[in-house]
Write a protein that holds these residues in place. Structure first.
Motif, PDB file in Angstrom:
ATOM      1  N   LYS A  77       0.840  -1.209   0.000  1.00 32.61           N
ATOM      2  CA  LYS A  77       0.000   0.000   0.000  1.00 32.61           C
ATOM      3  C   LYS A  77       0.870   1.253   0.000  1.00 32.61           C
ATOM      4  O   LYS A  77       0.640   2.187  -0.783  1.00 32.61           O
ATOM      5  CB  LYS A  77      -0.919  -0.020   1.216  1.00 32.61           C
ATOM      6  CG  LYS A  77      -1.813   1.211   1.380  1.00 32.61           C
ATOM      7  CD  LYS A  77      -2.741   1.012   2.573  1.00 32.61           C
ATOM      8  CE  LYS A  77      -3.641   2.230   2.773  1.00 32.61           C
ATOM      9  NZ  LYS A  77      -2.886   3.409   3.251  1.00 32.61           N
ATOM     10  N   GLN A  78       1.863   1.283   0.850  1.00 29.65           N
ATOM     11  CA  GLN A  78       2.733   2.447   0.952  1.00 29.65           C
ATOM     12  C   GLN A  78       3.546   2.647  -0.329  1.00 29.65           C
ATOM     13  O   GLN A  78       3.759   3.785  -0.764  1.00 29.65           O
ATOM     14  CB  GLN A  78       3.666   2.287   2.155  1.00 29.65           C
ATOM     15  CG  GLN A  78       4.359   3.571   2.590  1.00 29.65           C
ATOM     16  CD  GLN A  78       5.055   3.419   3.932  1.00 29.65           C
ATOM     17  OE1 GLN A  78       4.869   2.421   4.622  1.00 29.65           O
ATOM     18  NE2 GLN A  78       5.861   4.403   4.306  1.00 29.65           N
ATOM     19  N   GLU A  81       1.211   4.110  -2.996  1.00 32.96           N
ATOM     20  CA  GLU A  81       0.943   5.515  -2.686  1.00 32.96           C
ATOM     21  C   GLU A  81       2.127   6.405  -3.052  1.00 32.96           C
ATOM     22  O   GLU A  81       1.953   7.612  -3.287  1.00 32.96           O
ATOM     23  CB  GLU A  81       0.604   5.660  -1.205  1.00 32.96           C
ATOM     24  CG  GLU A  81      -0.751   5.067  -0.848  1.00 32.96           C
ATOM     25  CD  GLU A  81      -1.011   5.021   0.652  1.00 32.96           C
ATOM     26  OE1 GLU A  81      -2.184   4.871   1.037  1.00 32.96           O
ATOM     27  OE2 GLU A  81      -0.036   5.136   1.425  1.00 32.96           O
ATOM     28  N   LYS A 101      -8.641  -4.093  -1.476  1.00 29.15           N
ATOM     29  CA  LYS A 101      -8.224  -2.729  -1.123  1.00 29.15           C
ATOM     30  C   LYS A 101      -7.031  -2.293  -1.972  1.00 29.15           C
ATOM     31  O   LYS A 101      -6.973  -1.143  -2.434  1.00 29.15           O
ATOM     32  CB  LYS A 101      -7.866  -2.656   0.361  1.00 29.15           C
ATOM     33  CG  LYS A 101      -9.062  -2.762   1.288  1.00 29.15           C
ATOM     34  CD  LYS A 101      -8.630  -2.685   2.743  1.00 29.15           C
ATOM     35  CE  LYS A 101      -9.814  -2.784   3.694  1.00 29.15           C
ATOM     36  NZ  LYS A 101      -9.397  -2.760   5.112  1.00 29.15           N
ATOM     37  N   ILE A 102      -6.098  -3.211  -2.199  1.00 32.34           N
ATOM     38  CA  ILE A 102      -4.943  -2.898  -3.040  1.00 32.34           C
ATOM     39  C   ILE A 102      -5.379  -2.688  -4.487  1.00 32.34           C
ATOM     40  O   ILE A 102      -4.900  -1.762  -5.173  1.00 32.34           O
ATOM     41  CB  ILE A 102      -3.886  -4.014  -2.946  1.00 32.34           C
ATOM     42  CG1 ILE A 102      -3.255  -4.039  -1.560  1.00 32.34           C
ATOM     43  CG2 ILE A 102      -2.812  -3.849  -4.031  1.00 32.34           C
ATOM     44  CD1 ILE A 102      -2.493  -2.781  -1.182  1.00 32.34           C
ATOM     45  N   SER A 104      -8.227  -1.605  -5.549  1.00 34.31           N
ATOM     46  CA  SER A 104      -8.872  -0.293  -5.629  1.00 34.31           C
ATOM     47  C   SER A 104      -7.834   0.815  -5.645  1.00 34.31           C
ATOM     48  O   SER A 104      -7.983   1.814  -6.369  1.00 34.31           O
ATOM     49  CB  SER A 104      -9.824  -0.104  -4.445  1.00 34.31           C
ATOM     50  OG  SER A 104     -10.873  -1.052  -4.487  1.00 34.31           O
ATOM     51  N   LEU A 105      -6.773   0.644  -4.876  1.00 34.68           N
ATOM     52  CA  LEU A 105      -5.702   1.648  -4.848  1.00 34.68           C
ATOM     53  C   LEU A 105      -4.967   1.705  -6.180  1.00 34.68           C
ATOM     54  O   LEU A 105      -4.568   2.786  -6.634  1.00 34.68           O
ATOM     55  CB  LEU A 105      -4.733   1.327  -3.710  1.00 34.68           C
ATOM     56  CG  LEU A 105      -3.627   2.343  -3.422  1.00 34.68           C
ATOM     57  CD1 LEU A 105      -4.214   3.705  -3.059  1.00 34.68           C
ATOM     58  CD2 LEU A 105      -2.718   1.841  -2.308  1.00 34.68           C
ATOM     59  N   LEU A 108      -6.308   4.100  -8.675  1.00 36.11           N
ATOM     60  CA  LEU A 108      -5.965   5.512  -8.447  1.00 36.11           C
ATOM     61  C   LEU A 108      -4.541   5.833  -8.878  1.00 36.11           C
ATOM     62  O   LEU A 108      -4.160   7.009  -8.931  1.00 36.11           O
ATOM     63  CB  LEU A 108      -6.145   5.867  -6.967  1.00 36.11           C
ATOM     64  CG  LEU A 108      -7.543   5.642  -6.379  1.00 36.11           C
ATOM     65  CD1 LEU A 108      -7.554   5.980  -4.880  1.00 36.11           C
ATOM     66  CD2 LEU A 108      -8.574   6.475  -7.121  1.00 36.11           C
ATOM     67  N   HIS A 109      -3.764   4.791  -9.167  1.00 35.75           N
ATOM     68  CA  HIS A 109      -2.368   4.960  -9.597  1.00 35.75           C
ATOM     69  C   HIS A 109      -2.154   4.112 -10.853  1.00 35.75           C
ATOM     70  O   HIS A 109      -1.503   3.062 -10.812  1.00 35.75           O
ATOM     71  CB  HIS A 109      -1.417   4.531  -8.479  1.00 35.75           C
ATOM     72  CG  HIS A 109      -1.532   5.354  -7.235  1.00 35.75           C
ATOM     73  ND1 HIS A 109      -0.703   6.419  -6.957  1.00 35.75           N
ATOM     74  CD2 HIS A 109      -2.406   5.278  -6.192  1.00 35.75           C
ATOM     75  CE1 HIS A 109      -1.045   6.957  -5.803  1.00 35.75           C
ATOM     76  NE2 HIS A 109      -2.078   6.289  -5.314  1.00 35.75           N
TER      77      HIS A 109
END
Length: 325
Positions: A77-78, A81, A101-102, A104-105, A108-109
């Motif tokens: 996750k980090q 981000e 969750k990953i 979905s992240l 965004l990237h």
């Protein structure tokens, strides 16, 4: 040249760095370790960090994560981000909740890629197996075996709680050695209709070994794996009369095809000295030319998600619960 950062200074990290540098497409620039002395022992040339935020802010393009399983989610996750490409050792995440969750992240990237380092499915000999499976008119079933005695089991017997054999670290036989046969089955045949896991549990509730059955519409695949003993049994995929015979589903050094009427054909090539070179090359190609390799990346990510689902279903069938759940 991809600037590589590494989390974890164990033997598998060393093997990946050697493979990555052999390809000529990566350069190790940063190492994260809880102790600076361990990081210095790992590399004389790379910058060493004991602070994870500082590590992620260092001069890297891609991070290779080989920490205990339960730490993968937060570290991946980090990294995402920070818009870093990510290679994470198997098992990538503790459960589908973490994976979603990953995923979905990642939306965004969009320039970030996530790779699970299942090295064996990238090897030419595994691709030879997949090609032969596609030619077989009937699949009747098969068994994949990977049982290898762990030195950490000695520590467990001595009363210790090694990371690789504790539920607290999302570990055990299934999420360690079991990943190899399960990954191979899912990569070859997709999601099964149902699964069941017969686990041999340790006193701490983790699994030391076990047998998993993955049921497909026309056949069953069995995976046998563990860290409490050694097995030298071959793996195989059965057709009607014909059979693919594999010396070791993780190492894939010798693979042959027996047609059932008297002929046996070797379909493997000599295995490379470092079995992680193929995956390092595949990951680099996708990162360097994402549009060219978009379909390949989607397939890798889909297979990783499917494996995560199967591992979780298997665990639940055996009543094994991780704190991360």
């Amino acid at each position: 040249m991809l600037k590589l950062g590494v989390i974890g200074t164990n033997w598998i990290s060393k093997m990946f760095v050697e493979a990555a540098e052999t390809t000529g497409r990566y350069q190790l620039t940063s190492v994260y370790s809880r102790r600076e002395s361990t990081g210095r022992e790992f590399s004389d040339d790379a910058a060493v960090f004991t602070d994870l935020a500082a590590f992620y802010a260092s001069d890297i393009d891609v991070v290779y994560i080989a920490s205990p399983n339960s730490l993968h989610y937060q570290q991946v996750k980090q990294a995402i981000e920070n818009d870093l490409q990510v290679i994470v050792e198997k098992s990538a995440f503790s459960n589908p909740k973490e994976y979603e969750k990953i995923y979905s992240l990642l939306r965004l990237h969009p320039n970030v890629h996530l790779f699970e380092a299942a090295r064996h499915i990238h090897q030419p000999n595994f691709k030879a197996i997949a090609a032969k499976v596609a030619e077989m008119p009937v699949i009747s079933g098969g068994t994949f075996v990977y049982e290898k005695y762990s030195s950490r089991f000695d520590a467990y017997l001595a009363g210790e709680e090694p990371n690789v054999l504790t539920r607290e670290f999302s570990a055990g036989a299934l999420t360690d050695l079991g990943v190899y046969p399960i990954y191979a089955i899912v990569a070859l045949f997709g999601l099964p209709d149902s699964v069941h896991y017969f686990a041999t549990k340790l006193a701490n509730g983790a699994d030391g070994r076990g047998t998993a059955i993955l049921r497909y519409p026309e056949f069953d695949m069995t995976a046998q794996f563990g860290k409490m003993s050694n097995s030298y049994q071959h793996s195989e995929i059965m057709g009607r009369k014909d059979t693919i015979i594999i010396d070791n589903i993780a190492e894939l050094e010798n693979v042959s095809y027996n047609d059932g009427v008297g002929d046996e054909l070797v379909i493997s090539d000599p295995a490379p000295e470092n079995p992680m070179i193929a995956e390092a090359n595949d990951f680099a190609a996708i990162m360097e030319e994402p549009e060219t390799h978009a379909n390949e990346y989607k397939e890798l990510l889909l297979t990783s998600q499917r494996v995560n689902l199967v591992l979780t279903d298997l665990r639940q069938s055996a009543g094994i619960v991780f704190p991360a759940d």
